[in-house]
Design a protein around this motif. Structure first.
Motif, short mmCIF file in Angstrom:
data_model
loop_
_atom_site.label_atom_id
_atom_site.label_comp_id
_atom_site.label_asym_id
_atom_site.label_seq_id
_atom_site.Cartn_x
_atom_site.Cartn_y
_atom_site.Cartn_z
N ARG A 22 0.83 -1.22 0.00
CA ARG A 22 0.00 0.00 0.00
C ARG A 22 0.86 1.26 0.00
O ARG A 22 0.54 2.26 -0.68
N GLU A 23 1.95 1.23 0.76
CA GLU A 23 2.85 2.38 0.81
C GLU A 23 3.47 2.67 -0.55
O GLU A 23 3.54 3.83 -1.00
N LEU A 24 3.89 1.62 -1.24
CA LEU A 24 4.51 1.79 -2.56
C LEU A 24 3.50 2.32 -3.58
O LEU A 24 3.84 3.14 -4.44
N LEU A 25 2.26 1.85 -3.49
CA LEU A 25 1.22 2.38 -4.38
C LEU A 25 1.05 3.87 -4.17
O LEU A 25 0.90 4.64 -5.15
N THR A 26 1.07 4.31 -2.92
CA THR A 26 0.92 5.74 -2.62
C THR A 26 2.07 6.54 -3.23
O THR A 26 1.84 7.59 -3.85
N PHE A 27 3.28 6.07 -3.08
CA PHE A 27 4.44 6.78 -3.64
C PHE A 27 4.34 6.86 -5.17
O PHE A 27 4.71 7.87 -5.76
N MET A 28 3.87 5.80 -5.81
CA MET A 28 3.76 5.82 -7.27
C MET A 28 2.68 6.79 -7.74
O MET A 28 2.85 7.48 -8.75
N MET A 29 1.60 6.87 -7.00
CA MET A 29 0.53 7.79 -7.38
C MET A 29 0.92 9.24 -7.15
O MET A 29 0.52 10.14 -7.88
N GLU A 30 1.72 9.47 -6.11
CA GLU A 30 2.12 10.84 -5.78
C GLU A 30 3.14 11.40 -6.77
O GLU A 30 3.15 12.59 -7.06
N ASP A 31 4.00 10.52 -7.30
CA ASP A 31 5.05 10.99 -8.21
C ASP A 31 5.42 9.86 -9.18
O ASP A 31 6.03 8.87 -8.76
N PRO A 32 5.04 10.00 -10.45
CA PRO A 32 5.35 8.94 -11.43
C PRO A 32 6.84 8.62 -11.54
O PRO A 32 7.20 7.53 -11.98
N ARG A 33 7.70 9.54 -11.12
CA ARG A 33 9.14 9.27 -11.17
C ARG A 33 9.55 8.16 -10.19
O ARG A 33 10.63 7.60 -10.30
N ASN A 34 8.66 7.86 -9.24
CA ASN A 34 8.94 6.79 -8.27
C ASN A 34 8.59 5.40 -8.79
O ASN A 34 8.91 4.40 -8.14
N ILE A 35 7.92 5.35 -9.94
CA ILE A 35 7.35 4.07 -10.38
C ILE A 35 8.40 2.98 -10.54
O ILE A 35 8.23 1.86 -10.05
N THR A 36 9.49 3.28 -11.23
CA THR A 36 10.50 2.24 -11.48
C THR A 36 11.06 1.66 -10.18
O THR A 36 11.10 0.44 -9.99
N ALA A 37 11.46 2.56 -9.28
CA ALA A 37 12.01 2.08 -8.00
C ALA A 37 10.96 1.30 -7.22
O ALA A 37 11.27 0.25 -6.63
N CYS A 38 9.74 1.81 -7.21
CA CYS A 38 8.68 1.14 -6.45
C CYS A 38 8.37 -0.25 -7.00
O CYS A 38 8.09 -1.18 -6.24
N LEU A 39 8.42 -0.40 -8.31
CA LEU A 39 8.17 -1.71 -8.90
C LEU A 39 9.25 -2.71 -8.50
O LEU A 39 8.97 -3.87 -8.20
N HIS A 40 10.50 -2.24 -8.50
CA HIS A 40 11.59 -3.12 -8.06
C HIS A 40 11.43 -3.48 -6.59
O HIS A 40 11.64 -4.65 -6.19
N LEU A 41 11.07 -2.50 -5.76
CA LEU A 41 10.88 -2.76 -4.34
C LEU A 41 9.71 -3.72 -4.10
O LEU A 41 9.78 -4.60 -3.23
#
Length: 235
Positions: free
Chosen positions: A170-189
């Motif tokens: 859930r935390e990673l989903l929030t970070f991806m929605m807040e800033d698309p630049r986080n998507i790559t890192a969040c997907l790896h995490l």
């Protein structure tokens, strides 16, 4: 005298194969610990060492399976002894899969070392992997001691790993929605988190084998499961 000789040889074979299981378990525990350490410290060299060491785990699984097949073929084990040998085969298979997940964690270190940290995701992953490490140690102890109570406790603890995974998801989903630049890192995490959650499942499978070995009965298949994302994410 012949029966005594066969029994002694069988006991020796079992001692060897169980020592190999414990060695394999130690290598897998190291892989989990060092894989997480490489991720946390962004140590790409250590990550490469973890990936390279996986071949030793794979080799041990093959050695154990070959030895188990040889025991079955040559020693004609009784039903109880056969149950032990079949459990060894299944435990080694689960250990090999856990090793693969630890290797996959190390593979992500190179990418994640190049990007900024995402919240406290690394801290959550550290807690998850530590929980899995302790579960694995206890599952192997339960195997050696034929302790179904300890094995049942390991099974129950898998819910904690699932809950940590759900929270991080859930935390990673929030970070991806807040800033698309986080998507790559969040997907790896997320990939690492899901792999860690799967490690917990394989440790649980080892503990279930211990319960079966000690009692002759399979644990309740409807064990508690707290991964609420399984319908939307792949394993």
């Amino acid at each position: 005298m012949t029966k005594d000789h066969i029994s002694s040889a069988f006991d020796t074979d079992l001692a060897v194969i169980q020592a190999q299981i414990m060695k394999m378990g130690g290598l897998v525990e190291d892989a989990i610990r060092l894989g997480m350490q490489s991720l946390e410290t962004r140590d790409e060299e250590l990550a490469q060492q973890v990936r390279a060491a996986d071949s030793a785990i794979d080799d041990l699984e093959e050695t154990i399976n070959e030895a188990a097949a040889r025991i079955i073929a040559l020693r004609a084990p009784t039903a109880i002894d056969l149950r032990l040998i079949l459990c060894v085969i299944k435990i080694s298979g689960n250990l090999e899969r856990i090793g693969d997940y630890a290797k996959n964690m190390a593979k992500r270190t190179e990418v994640l070392s190049q990007v900024a940290p995402i919240g406290d995701s690394i801290g959550t992953l550290r807690r998850m992997t530590r929980a899995v490490q302790v579960m694995l140690k206890d599952a192997l102890d339960a195997y050696i001691q034929h302790d179904p109570a300890l094995a049942a406790d390991v099974i129950a603890r898998d819910v904690d790993v699932d809950q940590m995974y759900n929270a991080l998801f859930r935390e990673l989903l929030t970070f991806m929605m807040e800033d698309p630049r986080n998507i790559t890192a969040c997907l790896h995490l997320h990939f690492i988190a899901k792999n860690t959650e799967r490690m917990g499942d394989h440790v649980t499978a080892i503990a279930e084998q211990v319960v079966y070995l000690a009692t002759g009965k399979q644990p309740d298949e409807n064990r508690p499961k707290a991964d609420s994302t399984s319908s939307t994410t792949g394993a």
